[in-house]
Design a protein around this motif. Structure first.
Motif, short mmCIF file in Angstrom:
data_model
loop_
_atom_site.label_atom_id
_atom_site.label_comp_id
_atom_site.label_asym_id
_atom_site.label_seq_id
_atom_site.Cartn_x
_atom_site.Cartn_y
_atom_site.Cartn_z
N UNK A 72 -6.15 -6.19 -1.16
CA UNK A 72 -6.99 -6.62 -2.27
C UNK A 72 -8.11 -7.56 -1.83
N UNK A 73 -7.99 -8.10 -0.62
CA UNK A 73 -9.05 -8.96 -0.09
C UNK A 73 -10.24 -8.16 0.41
N UNK A 91 10.91 -7.48 -3.25
CA UNK A 91 9.45 -7.35 -3.33
C UNK A 91 8.99 -7.24 -4.77
N UNK A 92 9.68 -6.44 -5.57
CA UNK A 92 9.32 -6.32 -6.99
C UNK A 92 9.43 -7.66 -7.69
N UNK A 93 10.51 -8.38 -7.42
CA UNK A 93 10.71 -9.68 -8.07
C UNK A 93 9.60 -10.65 -7.69
N UNK A 94 9.21 -10.66 -6.42
CA UNK A 94 8.16 -11.57 -5.97
C UNK A 94 6.82 -11.21 -6.59
N UNK A 95 6.49 -9.93 -6.61
CA UNK A 95 5.22 -9.50 -7.21
C UNK A 95 5.19 -9.83 -8.70
N UNK A 147 -6.63 10.88 4.29
CA UNK A 147 -7.30 9.61 4.51
C UNK A 147 -6.53 8.79 5.54
N UNK A 148 -6.91 8.88 6.82
CA UNK A 148 -6.16 8.16 7.85
C UNK A 148 -6.26 6.64 7.73
N UNK A 149 -7.20 6.16 6.92
CA UNK A 149 -7.36 4.71 6.74
C UNK A 149 -6.58 4.16 5.55
N UNK A 150 -5.88 5.04 4.85
CA UNK A 150 -5.11 4.60 3.69
C UNK A 150 -3.94 3.72 4.14
N UNK A 151 -3.71 2.59 3.47
CA UNK A 151 -2.55 1.74 3.83
C UNK A 151 -1.24 2.50 3.66
N UNK A 152 -0.31 2.21 4.55
CA UNK A 152 1.00 2.87 4.53
C UNK A 152 2.09 1.81 4.39
N UNK A 153 2.97 2.02 3.43
CA UNK A 153 4.11 1.13 3.22
C UNK A 153 5.30 1.65 4.02
N UNK A 202 7.54 -6.46 3.88
CA UNK A 202 6.17 -6.79 4.26
C UNK A 202 5.15 -6.48 3.17
N UNK A 203 5.58 -5.79 2.11
CA UNK A 203 4.59 -5.25 1.18
C UNK A 203 3.80 -6.31 0.41
N UNK A 204 4.39 -7.38 -0.09
CA UNK A 204 3.56 -8.35 -0.83
C UNK A 204 2.38 -8.88 -0.01
N UNK A 205 2.61 -9.15 1.26
CA UNK A 205 1.50 -9.61 2.12
C UNK A 205 0.53 -8.47 2.39
#
Length: 246
Positions: free
Chosen positions: A244-245, A121-125, A224-230, A235-238
């Motif tokens: 960000x959209x 994931x780091x490499x792709x980002x 914040x229950x709406x905060x994104x969770x990794x 799946x993280x890059x997507x």
């Protein structure tokens, strides 16, 4: 322009329980090779020493979040050197702090406890053009050596530990100083961290945040229950793209 991604280390990129064990084993090997003696005795001493120093660090900065960072950390490094020298019946080296830091770096370069998919994931980002910066409670020297061990030291543009900003990771001041050092606006930052207080501090300053919830990271606590969770690095890059959209 793409936002800057600020990654925590322990519990976000790297499994802290597994890394601790790898680190103890690596240090044990270094001590035994350099000084002889029983591997079992070195393992026991190293594990106990690291655990006690880690707890002392957490207790001290929890009670003194704005304390001057460098004198305290140097005292911990000196204590670790003293423990080793007492064990082998030797006098302290002329630079005990440098001795301890050097041993730490050698051992960490032999360790890798990255979560599955984190390296990819780091490499792709990185390939996609995201500026990547470390924002960890670990010192910059620790981070550099650990990232060398994981084979990704070339990816981050900075290894921010508390030593570079003279501020423990205990309040919004930590991120304020990093953003100031890099001369970027919080609005152009995304912080990825497993600790609920850390992501909240970032959000309070105006940054976006993703809370990591991976094996051996802290149980998820959030205001914040709406905060994104990794939960999966693959799946993280997507996931980031969708965040960000919004």
């Amino acid at each position: 322009m793409k936002p800057t991604l600020f990654f925590d280390f322990d519990g976000t990129l790297s499994d802290p329980v597994l890394l601790f064990e790898h680190y103890v084993v690596a240090l044990t090997g270094e001590f035994k090779e350099a000084h002889g003696g029983s591997g079992e005795a070195w393992y026991s001493l190293t594990r106990k020493m690291l655990w006690e120093l880690t707890q002392d660090f957490a207790d001290y900065f929890s009670a003194n979040p704005f304390a001057d960072y460098h004198p305290y950390m140097n005292s911990l490094y000196a204590r670790s050197a003293q423990v080793v020298c007492e064990h082998i019946g030797s006098t302290l080296p002329s630079d005990p702090v440098g001795f301890a830091r050097a041993m730490q770096a050698v051992a960490l370069r032999k360790c890798n406890a990255f979560y599955d998919g984190a390296t990819e994931a780091l490499a792709l980002l990185h390939q996609q053009g995201y500026p990547i910066v470390m924002a960890s409670g670990q010192e910059s020297g620790f981070l550099q050596a650990a990232l060398e061990g994981a084979g990704v030291v070339h990816i981050p543009q900075g290894w921010f530990g508390p030593d570079l900003i003279n501020c423990a990771k205990e309040s919004t001041r930590y991120f304020e100083r990093i953003f100031e050092a890099l001369q970027i606006s919080p609005a152009s930052a995304v912080v990825i961290d497993d600790l609920a207080p850390a992501v909240l501090w970032a959000e309070e300053l105006g940054a976006k945040a993703v809370q990591a919830q991976l094996a051996n990271s802290q149980p998820r606590e959030t205001s914040n229950p709406n905060r994104p969770v990794l939960t999966c690095w693959h799946d993280f890059p997507l996931q980031l793209e969708r965040l960000l959209e919004k």
